[in-house]
Design a protein around this motif. Structure first.
Motif, short mmCIF file in Angstrom:
data_model
loop_
_atom_site.label_atom_id
_atom_site.label_comp_id
_atom_site.label_asym_id
_atom_site.label_seq_id
_atom_site.Cartn_x
_atom_site.Cartn_y
_atom_site.Cartn_z
N SER A 126 -4.64 -6.06 -8.55
CA SER A 126 -5.94 -5.49 -8.86
C SER A 126 -6.16 -4.24 -8.00
O SER A 126 -5.56 -4.10 -6.93
CB SER A 126 -7.00 -6.54 -8.57
OG SER A 126 -8.16 -6.29 -9.28
N GLU A 145 -6.30 -6.14 -20.14
CA GLU A 145 -7.40 -6.94 -19.61
C GLU A 145 -8.15 -6.23 -18.48
O GLU A 145 -8.14 -6.69 -17.34
CB GLU A 145 -6.84 -8.26 -19.04
CG GLU A 145 -6.02 -9.07 -20.03
CD GLU A 145 -5.33 -10.27 -19.39
OE1 GLU A 145 -5.11 -11.27 -20.09
OE2 GLU A 145 -4.99 -10.20 -18.19
N ARG A 186 -12.53 -4.47 -13.46
CA ARG A 186 -13.20 -3.55 -12.53
C ARG A 186 -13.41 -2.14 -13.10
O ARG A 186 -14.44 -1.53 -12.85
CB ARG A 186 -12.33 -3.48 -11.27
CG ARG A 186 -12.74 -2.50 -10.25
CD ARG A 186 -11.66 -2.33 -9.19
NE ARG A 186 -10.83 -3.47 -8.97
CZ ARG A 186 -10.92 -4.28 -7.91
NH1 ARG A 186 -11.81 -4.05 -6.99
NH2 ARG A 186 -10.09 -5.29 -7.78
N ARG A 215 -16.97 -8.02 -0.80
CA ARG A 215 -15.76 -7.19 -0.78
C ARG A 215 -15.47 -6.51 0.57
O ARG A 215 -14.31 -6.46 0.99
CB ARG A 215 -15.78 -6.13 -1.89
CG ARG A 215 -15.77 -6.70 -3.30
CD ARG A 215 -15.31 -5.70 -4.36
NE ARG A 215 -13.87 -5.53 -4.33
CZ ARG A 215 -13.23 -4.54 -3.77
NH1 ARG A 215 -13.91 -3.57 -3.20
NH2 ARG A 215 -11.93 -4.49 -3.76
N TYR A 257 -11.83 -7.84 1.66
CA TYR A 257 -10.69 -6.96 1.35
C TYR A 257 -10.73 -5.66 2.13
O TYR A 257 -10.11 -4.67 1.70
CB TYR A 257 -10.69 -6.60 -0.15
CG TYR A 257 -10.94 -7.75 -1.08
CD1 TYR A 257 -9.99 -8.74 -1.27
CD2 TYR A 257 -12.14 -7.84 -1.79
CE1 TYR A 257 -10.22 -9.79 -2.13
CE2 TYR A 257 -12.37 -8.88 -2.67
CZ TYR A 257 -11.42 -9.86 -2.83
OH TYR A 257 -11.64 -10.88 -3.70
N TYR A 288 -17.00 -7.86 -9.17
CA TYR A 288 -16.79 -8.80 -8.06
C TYR A 288 -17.96 -8.73 -7.08
O TYR A 288 -17.77 -8.81 -5.87
CB TYR A 288 -15.43 -8.53 -7.40
CG TYR A 288 -14.32 -8.53 -8.43
CD1 TYR A 288 -13.97 -9.71 -9.09
CD2 TYR A 288 -13.66 -7.36 -8.80
CE1 TYR A 288 -12.99 -9.70 -10.07
CE2 TYR A 288 -12.68 -7.34 -9.79
CZ TYR A 288 -12.34 -8.53 -10.41
OH TYR A 288 -11.38 -8.53 -11.39
N1 LLP Z 1 -6.24 -10.21 -15.81
C1 LLP Z 1 -5.91 -11.17 -14.94
C2 LLP Z 1 -4.93 -12.19 -15.33
C3 LLP Z 1 -6.48 -11.18 -13.66
O1 LLP Z 1 -6.13 -12.12 -12.79
C4 LLP Z 1 -7.42 -10.18 -13.30
C5 LLP Z 1 -8.05 -10.17 -11.97
C6 LLP Z 1 -7.76 -9.21 -14.26
C7 LLP Z 1 -7.14 -9.25 -15.51
C8 LLP Z 1 -8.75 -8.12 -14.00
O2 LLP Z 1 -8.40 -7.32 -12.92
P1 LLP Z 1 -9.20 -5.95 -12.66
O3 LLP Z 1 -8.97 -5.08 -13.86
O4 LLP Z 1 -10.64 -6.28 -12.50
O5 LLP Z 1 -8.61 -5.43 -11.42
N2 LLP Z 1 -12.08 -10.13 -6.23
C9 LLP Z 1 -11.08 -9.08 -6.10
C10 LLP Z 1 -10.27 -8.90 -7.37
C11 LLP Z 1 -9.57 -10.13 -7.86
C12 LLP Z 1 -8.89 -9.91 -9.19
C13 LLP Z 1 -8.41 -11.18 -9.79
N3 LLP Z 1 -7.78 -11.02 -11.06
C14 LLP Z 1 -11.75 -7.78 -5.67
O6 LLP Z 1 -12.97 -7.75 -5.50
O7 LLP Z 1 -11.07 -6.78 -5.46
#
Ligand code: LLP
Length: 422
Positions: free
Chosen positions: A204, A276, A279, A315, A319, A375
């Motif tokens: 991510s 998918e 963010r 966050r 992180y 998040y």
């Molecule tokens: N697809 C899958 C299988 C995922 O596990 C995730 C995020 C996404 C899509 C979406 O990811 P994005 O496009 O939002 O980066 N809480 C953390 C981020 C954890 C992400 C978990 N999986 C943060 O605040 O940075």
């Protein structure tokens, strides 16, 4: 044309065209404010950048599962990426069609699998052999066939925080590519399953094109291998992770370049592409509006203590996440000062910014923590018995209260006191 999102005009912060000050006065603080306009614009930008791949875009519900925003996802014809029965419930509640929902997660329980089968989700992204066995059994009992994709772990390192990388051998996610190459037949031979896809999600907040390209090359090799074995793979899910610019000097992921690179790799593969994003759509579309309670001068530091806390936005501590903090009303001519912006919770980790240059603010002023649309509320807690706070969406010059803040009574409403002890 109206500017979408958060901007300043004569020092006054606007959300779309609505003054943020009006919102905090009406709804109180802490307050999550979302620009529905920017959320939607981000969806459209994402669609546009990858239009040559004609992907099924499944918005990642975990990044922000606010019902009103999911309604916008639905209105724009997108699907959903879910990881739990709760997320399935939320997606179906706003009418996102089950056949555009994909279900990931390493620990899907039997009841969650059954719920998803009953609903008729498009695809299970399967993360282990025991999980494939469980889905097979559940589908058999319900007289259904489950469409599945194998989630592989391509072992590529993405330059992101260690808590949000997912695509290396050290991570619990996906099936290691080498293992998948050896054992895919075990999955393929299971009854009541139709193996139609391959899924990967490498992490991510990725702001570089290279890790995606590297991962895709490996995944495409795997797809070809499966096809040579006679398995008709027709779906390739690239996952999420598309990074945004939290820091003014950071660059977001270049979607256009990524689109072009992916086109080269995926050309002629004849697969339906799924993406998918979470963010990328939601993060810039939200702020957490807070009020300064006190300004406390320490010996070494000045602390700006605000009414928002790590319970609303985790966050920064989890992180080392950088988020801009700024007054919602600039005051001309005042100096800047280096401060820590902290919340009221009894944890040293309860901070939003450390050693940050900020206008010399006073108690009673309002501050915005930027880019909290992803998040943010999704990871909120009631720690220190802080009730959940309100959420507001601004759309087309109107604003809508989309979550009512909780009361103290809400905090204890599900608790059961032991009657003998009264
Ligand atoms: N697809 C899958 C299988 C995922 O596990 C995730 C995020 C996404 C899509 C979406 O990811 P994005 O496009 O939002 O980066 N809480 C953390 C981020 C954890 C992400 C978990 N999986 C943060 O605040 O940075």
């Amino acid at each position: 044309m109206e500017r979408k999102g958060f901007s300043k005009e004569n020092g006054k912060m606007l959300c779309d065209s609505v003054p943020v000050e009006d919102l905090v006065r009406e709804y109180g603080t802490p307050l999550y404010i979302y620009s529905g306009g920017l959320f939607e614009e981000n969806l459209l930008r994402f669609k546009e950048a990858f239009k040559e791949l004609s992907p099924l875009i499944c918005y990642s519900v975990k990044s922000n599962s606010c019902g009103a925003l999911l309604q916008l996802v639905k209105q724009n014809g997108l699907g959903a990426d879910i990881v739990s029965g709760g997320e399935l419930y939320r997606a179906l509640r706003v009418g996102i069609p089950a056949d555009s929902i994909v279900f990931a997660g390493v620990g899907k329980t039997r009841s969650e699998i059954e719920e998803a089968l009953e609903a008729g989700v498009y695809l299970f992204n399967v993360e282990s052999i025991p999980e494939a066995q469980e889905i097979s059994e559940a589908a058999g009992k319900l007289g259904k066939t489950a469409r599945i994709a194998i989630r592989v772990n391509p072992d590529v390192k993405a330059d992101t925080h260690k808590h949000i990388t997912t695509g290396t051998k050290e991570n619990k996610f996906g099936i290691d590519l080498e293992v998948a190459e050896k054992y895919f037949q075990q999955i393929n031979e299971l009854p009541h399953l139709e193996l139609i896809g391959v899924h990967c999600h490498i992490g991510s907040q990725i702001t570089d094109v290279a890790p995606y390209v590297n991962a895709m090359k490996r995944v495409v090799r795997f797809v070809n291998m499966l096809r040579e074995e006679g398995i008709h793979i027709k779906v390739l899910n690239l996952g999420g992770g598309y990074g945004v610019a939290y820091h003014p000097e950071e660059n977001p992921l270049d979607l256009i370049t990524l689109g072009k690179e992916l086109k080269k790799i995926l050309e002629g593969l004849d697969c339906q592409i799924i993406m998918e994003p979470g963010r990328f759509i939601s993060a810039p579309a939200g702020i957490l509006a807070t009020r300064v309670i006190y300004v406390k001068e320490g010996i070494k530091k000045t602390f700006v203590i605000i009414d928002g806390a790590v319970s609303e936005f985790i966050r920064p501590v989890l992180y080392d996440g950088y988020h801009e903090v700024e007054p919602i009303q600039d005051k001309q001519g005042r100096k800047n000062k280096v401060v820590d912006v902290v919340g009221p919770i009894c944890e040293s980790g309860d901070f939003f910014a450390k050693d940050r240059e900020l206008q010399e603010v006073q108690s009673g002023e309002y501050l915005a923590v930027r880019d909290t649309g992803a998040y943010g509320f999704a990871m909120a807690s009631n720690y220190n018995s802080r009730p959940f706070v309100s959420e507001v969406v601004v759309y087309d010059r109107n604003h809508y209260l989309v979550r009512q803040k909780n009361t103290y009574a809400d905090l204890v409403k599900d608790e059961i006191l032991v009657s003998e002890w009264q």
